[in-house]
Scaffold this motif. Structure first.
Motif, PDB file in Angstrom:
ATOM      1  N   TRP A  23       0.826  -1.204   0.000  1.00 51.77           N
ATOM      2  CA  TRP A  23       0.000   0.000   0.000  1.00 51.77           C
ATOM      3  C   TRP A  23       0.866   1.261   0.000  1.00 51.77           C
ATOM      4  N   ALA A  26       2.549   1.538  -3.356  1.00 48.54           N
ATOM      5  CA  ALA A  26       1.601   1.896  -4.413  1.00 48.54           C
ATOM      6  C   ALA A  26       1.245   3.373  -4.360  1.00 48.54           C
ATOM      7  N   CYS A  27       1.307   3.959  -3.177  1.00 47.44           N
ATOM      8  CA  CYS A  27       1.054   5.396  -3.080  1.00 47.44           C
ATOM      9  C   CYS A  27       2.157   6.197  -3.768  1.00 47.44           C
ATOM     10  N   ARG A  29       4.432   4.891  -6.457  1.00 48.04           N
ATOM     11  CA  ARG A  29       4.367   4.553  -7.878  1.00 48.04           C
ATOM     12  C   ARG A  29       3.514   3.299  -8.013  1.00 48.04           C
ATOM     13  N   TRP A  30       2.779   3.191  -9.111  1.00 47.98           N
ATOM     14  CA  TRP A  30       1.863   2.062  -9.249  1.00 47.98           C
ATOM     15  C   TRP A  30       2.601   0.743  -9.389  1.00 47.98           C
ATOM     16  N   PHE A  86      -2.984  -4.015  -5.078  1.00 50.27           N
ATOM     17  CA  PHE A  86      -2.671  -2.609  -4.846  1.00 50.27           C
ATOM     18  C   PHE A  86      -2.084  -1.955  -6.092  1.00 50.27           C
ATOM     19  N   ARG A  90      -3.980   1.239  -8.000  1.00 56.63           N
ATOM     20  CA  ARG A  90      -3.264   2.481  -8.280  1.00 56.63           C
ATOM     21  C   ARG A  90      -3.170   2.740  -9.791  1.00 56.63           C
ATOM     22  N   ARG A  93      -6.576   3.987 -11.092  1.00 53.74           N
ATOM     23  CA  ARG A  93      -6.837   5.362 -10.661  1.00 53.74           C
ATOM     24  C   ARG A  93      -5.983   6.342 -11.446  1.00 53.74           C
ATOM     25  N   GLN A  94      -4.809   5.932 -11.842  1.00 55.57           N
ATOM     26  CA  GLN A  94      -3.936   6.798 -12.616  1.00 55.57           C
ATOM     27  C   GLN A  94      -4.548   7.077 -13.986  1.00 55.57           C
ATOM     28  N   ARG A  97      -7.406   9.811 -13.758  1.00 57.11           N
ATOM     29  CA  ARG A  97      -7.016  11.147 -13.347  1.00 57.11           C
ATOM     30  C   ARG A  97      -7.072  12.105 -14.544  1.00 57.11           C
TER      31      ARG A  97
END
Length: 106
Positions: A23, A26-27, A29-30, A86, A90, A93-94, A97
């Protein structure tokens, strides 16, 4: 033979630690949780190879029982899935954006 195998609580602590580390990574870099996946996969493959061995696997089943093997397999499956999960969260979500201000994405 049982002293060679990790206890079930240790396996679940390893899953929790890998999830927390995945986690955090992942915050940043994916793709960073994928770096955790490789050593986890090697560890789980060695553990399952012991269970598949006719001599070692039979001794483990006799000493620790089939429930230990099921719980170790469950912990191993979680250990393999969590970093990928994770990274996937990520990554998706990228894609959602909006483009940054000043960028020339079309």
């Amino acid at each position: 033979m049982a002293e060679r195998e990790p206890p079930v609580p240790v396996l679940y602590l390893l899953v929790i630690g890998a999830a927390a580390l995945s986690w955090v990574m992942a915050c940043r870099r994916w793709w960073l949780p994928l770096a955790i996946w490789v050593p986890c996969a090697l560890f789980i493959s060695s553990l399952i190879a012991d269970f598949a061995d006719p001599v070692i696997g039979a001794a483990v089943r006799e000493e620790l029982g089939v429930l230990y093997i099921l719980e170790a397999d469950l912990a191993g499956a979680l250990l393999l899935v969590v970093p990928l999960m994770f990274a996937n969260i990520r990554f998706t979500r990228q894609d959602e954006r909006p483009p940054r201000r000043g960028s020339r994405r079309g």
